[in-house]
Write a protein that holds these residues in place. Structure first.
Motif, PDB file in Angstrom:
ATOM      1  N   TYR A 263       0.828  -1.204   0.000  1.00  0.00           N
ATOM      2  CA  TYR A 263       0.000   0.000   0.000  1.00  0.00           C
ATOM      3  C   TYR A 263       0.867   1.259   0.000  1.00  0.00           C
ATOM      4  N   GLU A 264       1.943   1.242   0.769  1.00  0.00           N
ATOM      5  CA  GLU A 264       2.825   2.411   0.796  1.00  0.00           C
ATOM      6  C   GLU A 264       3.486   2.626  -0.566  1.00  0.00           C
ATOM      7  N   ASN A 265       3.876   1.553  -1.222  1.00  0.00           N
ATOM      8  CA  ASN A 265       4.502   1.666  -2.545  1.00  0.00           C
ATOM      9  C   ASN A 265       3.530   2.200  -3.593  1.00  0.00           C
ATOM     10  N   CYS A 266       2.232   2.039  -3.325  1.00  0.00           N
ATOM     11  CA  CYS A 266       1.210   2.533  -4.246  1.00  0.00           C
ATOM     12  C   CYS A 266       0.729   3.938  -3.879  1.00  0.00           C
ATOM     13  N   GLY A 267       1.275   4.508  -2.808  1.00  0.00           N
ATOM     14  CA  GLY A 267       0.947   5.888  -2.470  1.00  0.00           C
ATOM     15  C   GLY A 267       0.095   6.097  -1.238  1.00  0.00           C
ATOM     16  N   PHE A 268      -0.256   5.025  -0.526  1.00  0.00           N
ATOM     17  CA  PHE A 268      -1.063   5.174   0.681  1.00  0.00           C
ATOM     18  C   PHE A 268      -0.176   5.596   1.853  1.00  0.00           C
ATOM     19  N   ARG A 269      -0.698   6.499   2.679  1.00  0.00           N
ATOM     20  CA  ARG A 269       0.007   6.962   3.868  1.00  0.00           C
ATOM     21  C   ARG A 269      -0.929   6.897   5.072  1.00  0.00           C
ATOM     22  N   SER A 270      -0.424   6.403   6.185  1.00  0.00           N
ATOM     23  CA  SER A 270      -1.229   6.285   7.402  1.00  0.00           C
ATOM     24  C   SER A 270      -1.504   7.657   8.014  1.00  0.00           C
ATOM     25  N   TYR A 271      -2.742   7.866   8.486  1.00  0.00           N
ATOM     26  CA  TYR A 271      -3.081   9.124   9.141  1.00  0.00           C
ATOM     27  C   TYR A 271      -3.745   8.922  10.506  1.00  0.00           C
ATOM     28  N   VAL A 272      -4.144   7.710  10.824  1.00  0.00           N
ATOM     29  CA  VAL A 272      -4.705   7.442  12.144  1.00  0.00           C
ATOM     30  C   VAL A 272      -4.554   5.947  12.433  1.00  0.00           C
ATOM     31  N   VAL A 273      -4.470   5.618  13.720  1.00  0.00           N
ATOM     32  CA  VAL A 273      -4.369   4.221  14.138  1.00  0.00           C
ATOM     33  C   VAL A 273      -5.567   3.886  15.016  1.00  0.00           C
ATOM     34  N   GLN A 274      -6.231   2.791  14.690  1.00  0.00           N
ATOM     35  CA  GLN A 274      -7.346   2.304  15.494  1.00  0.00           C
ATOM     36  C   GLN A 274      -6.879   1.063  16.257  1.00  0.00           C
ATOM     37  N   ASP A 275      -7.109   1.051  17.568  1.00  0.00           N
ATOM     38  CA  ASP A 275      -6.774  -0.112  18.392  1.00  0.00           C
ATOM     39  C   ASP A 275      -8.012  -0.982  18.584  1.00  0.00           C
ATOM     40  N   TYR A 276      -7.790  -2.284  18.671  1.00  0.00           N
ATOM     41  CA  TYR A 276      -8.876  -3.226  18.923  1.00  0.00           C
ATOM     42  C   TYR A 276      -8.564  -4.026  20.182  1.00  0.00           C
ATOM     43  N   TYR A 277      -9.574  -4.144  21.017  1.00  0.00           N
ATOM     44  CA  TYR A 277      -9.464  -4.876  22.282  1.00  0.00           C
ATOM     45  C   TYR A 277     -10.463  -6.022  22.280  1.00  0.00           C
ATOM     46  N   GLU A 278     -10.022  -7.153  22.774  1.00  0.00           N
ATOM     47  CA  GLU A 278     -10.853  -8.355  22.758  1.00  0.00           C
ATOM     48  C   GLU A 278     -11.419  -8.637  24.142  1.00  0.00           C
ATOM     49  N   LEU A 279     -12.701  -8.986  24.175  1.00  0.00           N
ATOM     50  CA  LEU A 279     -13.360  -9.391  25.410  1.00  0.00           C
ATOM     51  C   LEU A 279     -14.001 -10.750  25.203  1.00  0.00           C
ATOM     52  N   ARG A 280     -13.575 -11.738  25.986  1.00  0.00           N
ATOM     53  CA  ARG A 280     -14.180 -13.059  25.942  1.00  0.00           C
ATOM     54  C   ARG A 280     -15.429 -13.077  26.812  1.00  0.00           C
ATOM     55  N   LEU A 281     -16.501 -13.612  26.275  1.00  0.00           N
ATOM     56  CA  LEU A 281     -17.784 -13.625  26.988  1.00  0.00           C
ATOM     57  C   LEU A 281     -18.071 -14.989  27.604  1.00  0.00           C
TER      58      LEU A 281
END
Length: 281
Positions: A263-281
């Motif tokens: 993706y970076e080689n094709c011109g994409f640049r990161s602008y935000v990071v989303q974190d994911y948290y797991e909860l076992r039920l």
């Protein structure tokens, strides 16, 4: 199903939270607007006429994700906990063994609340936007890579089930449910990747955000990887959306080095990071 006033209230609260906290929330507006959206997926807390708390469940196949927000002036009053308890009491979460909570990495309040319900960090995802590279020449296609795309058809379902099982380790039931949800959305368009006349992959474009075109669910058949097919179709999508006046966007897990480099080689640049948290039920 949420009514138009509720949707407007959610958008207004989102803007307040994002501006005050300096974050970008991932609320999947297109899914909130789906006529087929099931009951007990959305939880709202009002003070008078003002929406001050919101929690939503999102079904991606058989997996559930959670995202929400509370007005900055009303935090630490147990509002999000009450919304979460309503979701638990609804029975909607009884269909899964675990759920994922999505929170912007820049958020200060979300991780603190997630600790109270004993979530554990699972992974992070870059949200990336495309910016033209000075040397990028879309007309210089590799003549040895004959790649194109066509619309998804019902007859493609079994192959998509196979592709997602191999590429994303999802089960057939979850993927079939996701395809059914896509069929209800006018803003999500799935395409099939074609190489020398053979169908070898799939991807989805989402047009929910004005001015943007989001690519996701992009996978190439394992037997055809490493031949430049992914790069070729990605550049075609970038060119198509750019010429239509839309900025291509994509999400990628931070640990997926191969996809990130592509993706970076094709011109994409990161602008935000989303974190994911797991909860076992």
């Amino acid at each position: 199903m949420l009514n138009e006033q509720q949707l407007q209230d959610i958008k207004s609260l989102q803007q307040i939270c994002e501006q005050r906290d300096g974050i970008l929330l991932k609320l999947n507006d297109d899914m909130l607007r789906m006529p087929s959206r099931a009951d007990h997926m959305d939880y709202l807390h009002y003070e008078g006429d003002a929406l001050i708390g919101f929690l939503a469940l999102y079904g991606f196949g058989g997996q559930l994700e959670v995202c929400g927000m509370v007005h900055p002036d009303y935090r630490r009053q147990g509002i999000f906990t009450r919304l979460w308890n309503e979701a638990l009491a609804s029975g909607r979460l009884s269909t899964v063994s675990y759920i994922l909570f999505n929170a912007p990495k820049a958020s200060l309040s979300a991780p603190e609340w997630l600790k109270t319900i004993r979530c554990r960090y699972s992974f992070s995802e870059y949200e990336m936007a495309w910016h033209p590279l000075p040397e990028q020449d879309f007309s210089a296609a590799d003549p040895t890579v004959s790649v194109s795309y066509r619309p998804y058809e019902e007859e493609d379902q079994n192959y998509v089930l196979q592709l997602y099982a191999d590429g994303f380790d999802t089960n057939e039931e979850d993927t079939a449910e996701m395809l059914a949800e896509e069929a209800c959305s006018s803003k999500r368009i799935r395409s099939m990747v074609v190489y020398h006349g053979e169908t070898v992959g799939t991807l989805v474009m989402d047009y929910d955000t004005p001015g943007q075109a989001w690519l996701f669910g992009f996978v190439i058949d394992g037997a055809y990887r490493g031949q430049g097919i992914g790069r070729s179709i990605l550049l075609q999508m970038i060119r198509r959306e750019n010429e239509a006046g839309l900025q291509p966007h994509i999400g990628v897990e931070t640990q997926n080095d191969h996809a990130l480099r592509l993706y970076e080689n094709c011109g994409f640049r990161s602008y935000v990071v989303q974190d994911y948290y797991e909860l076992r039920l």
